[in-house]
Motif scaffolding. Sequence first.
Motif, PDB file in Angstrom:
ATOM      1  N   ASP A 153      11.236 -11.138   4.596  1.00  0.00           N
ATOM      2  CA  ASP A 153      10.943  -9.520   5.861  1.00  0.00           C
ATOM      3  C   ASP A 153      10.596 -10.844   6.881  1.00  0.00           C
ATOM      4  OD1 ASP A 153      10.427  -8.035   6.637  1.00  0.00           O
ATOM      5  OD2 ASP A 153       8.998  -6.980   4.491  1.00  0.00           O
ATOM      6  N   PRO A 154      11.351 -11.020   7.633  1.00  0.00           N
ATOM      7  CA  PRO A 154      10.490 -10.826   8.611  1.00  0.00           C
ATOM      8  C   PRO A 154      10.291 -10.139  10.014  1.00  0.00           C
ATOM      9  CG  PRO A 154      12.532 -10.717   9.178  1.00  0.00           C
ATOM     10  CD  PRO A 154      12.862 -11.057   7.174  1.00  0.00           C
ATOM     11  N   TYR A 155       9.612  -8.456   9.038  1.00  0.00           N
ATOM     12  CA  TYR A 155       9.179  -7.538   9.898  1.00  0.00           C
ATOM     13  C   TYR A 155       7.799  -6.694   9.646  1.00  0.00           C
ATOM     14  CZ  TYR A 155      14.980  -7.787   9.481  1.00  0.00           C
ATOM     15  OH  TYR A 155      15.902  -7.799   9.265  1.00  0.00           O
ATOM     16  N   ASP A 156       7.203  -7.935   8.684  1.00  0.00           N
ATOM     17  CA  ASP A 156       5.498  -7.099   8.529  1.00  0.00           C
ATOM     18  C   ASP A 156       5.381  -6.813   9.267  1.00  0.00           C
ATOM     19  OD1 ASP A 156       6.441  -8.036   5.250  1.00  0.00           O
ATOM     20  OD2 ASP A 156       5.270  -9.817   5.831  1.00  0.00           O
ATOM     21  N   PHE A 157       5.218  -7.723  10.582  1.00  0.00           N
ATOM     22  CA  PHE A 157       4.416  -7.759  11.509  1.00  0.00           C
ATOM     23  C   PHE A 157       4.743  -6.169  12.805  1.00  0.00           C
ATOM     24  CE2 PHE A 157       7.087 -10.007  13.246  1.00  0.00           C
ATOM     25  CZ  PHE A 157       8.163  -9.633  14.928  1.00  0.00           C
ATOM     26  N   ILE A 158       6.053  -6.076  12.276  1.00  0.00           N
ATOM     27  CA  ILE A 158       6.650  -4.654  13.033  1.00  0.00           C
ATOM     28  C   ILE A 158       7.161  -3.764  12.297  1.00  0.00           C
ATOM     29  CG2 ILE A 158       6.660  -5.811  15.332  1.00  0.00           C
ATOM     30  CD1 ILE A 158      10.039  -6.067  13.996  1.00  0.00           C
ATOM     31  N   LYS A 159       6.520  -3.464  11.087  1.00  0.00           N
ATOM     32  CA  LYS A 159       6.496  -1.641  10.661  1.00  0.00           C
ATOM     33  C   LYS A 159       6.736  -1.172  10.811  1.00  0.00           C
ATOM     34  CE  LYS A 159       6.802  -4.695   6.268  1.00  0.00           C
ATOM     35  NZ  LYS A 159       8.162  -3.949   5.830  1.00  0.00           N
ATOM     36  N   ASP A 160       6.390  -0.229  11.831  1.00  0.00           N
ATOM     37  CA  ASP A 160       6.332   0.951  12.130  1.00  0.00           C
ATOM     38  C   ASP A 160       8.126   1.105  13.044  1.00  0.00           C
ATOM     39  OD1 ASP A 160       5.706  -1.069  14.174  1.00  0.00           O
ATOM     40  OD2 ASP A 160       5.131   1.126  16.410  1.00  0.00           O
ATOM     41  N   GLN A 161       8.406   0.037  13.262  1.00  0.00           N
ATOM     42  CA  GLN A 161       9.871  -0.078  14.025  1.00  0.00           C
ATOM     43  C   GLN A 161      10.594  -0.785  13.014  1.00  0.00           C
ATOM     44  OE1 GLN A 161       9.975  -0.503  17.869  1.00  0.00           O
ATOM     45  NE2 GLN A 161       7.989  -0.471  17.758  1.00  0.00           N
ATOM     46  N   VAL A 162      10.531  -0.518  11.976  1.00  0.00           N
ATOM     47  CA  VAL A 162      11.488  -0.591  10.752  1.00  0.00           C
ATOM     48  C   VAL A 162      11.530   0.447   9.705  1.00  0.00           C
ATOM     49  CG1 VAL A 162      12.211  -2.832  11.135  1.00  0.00           C
ATOM     50  CG2 VAL A 162      10.714  -2.269   9.448  1.00  0.00           C
TER      51      VAL A 162
END
Length: 132
Positions: free
Chosen positions: A40-49
């Motif tokens: 999960d490379p999206y941990d720091f941008i959860k609002d974007q996913v």
Amino acid sequence: KILSSPDLGDRSARSHNCGIVYLDIDEELNVFYGGGCDGDPYDFIKDQVHLGNMETEGISVCYEKYLNDPPTPVRLLDKVTWAELAQKYGDSGSNQIYHYTDLTGRKWSEAFLRDFYQEEGKPNNCMNQPQM
């Protein structure tokens, strides 16, 4: 090895062969894309996913949104190749050992997304409430 192998270098940063999609659900029942086999490379941008809310839209609507209109970070990783990531983030002098998919799908993909959002003037630690 990635740069010297067209088979590896031409692969998309996001794996499409895994068959597993992780959806993260928070305490307010917001649904987020959470990666797949490659982490999960999206941990720091959860609002974007953010895909929706289970209570108001249902899980099937959120999943259909993922399938038919994936969030921007997911689409970005579809467009970048392993070779591009290796050229920008690779360290041929490193003694660290990684599995290819962990290196490309997690470490380098996260660095790529951090750079993208920083260059776009968006905070690279987007942990705000999801955008509706």
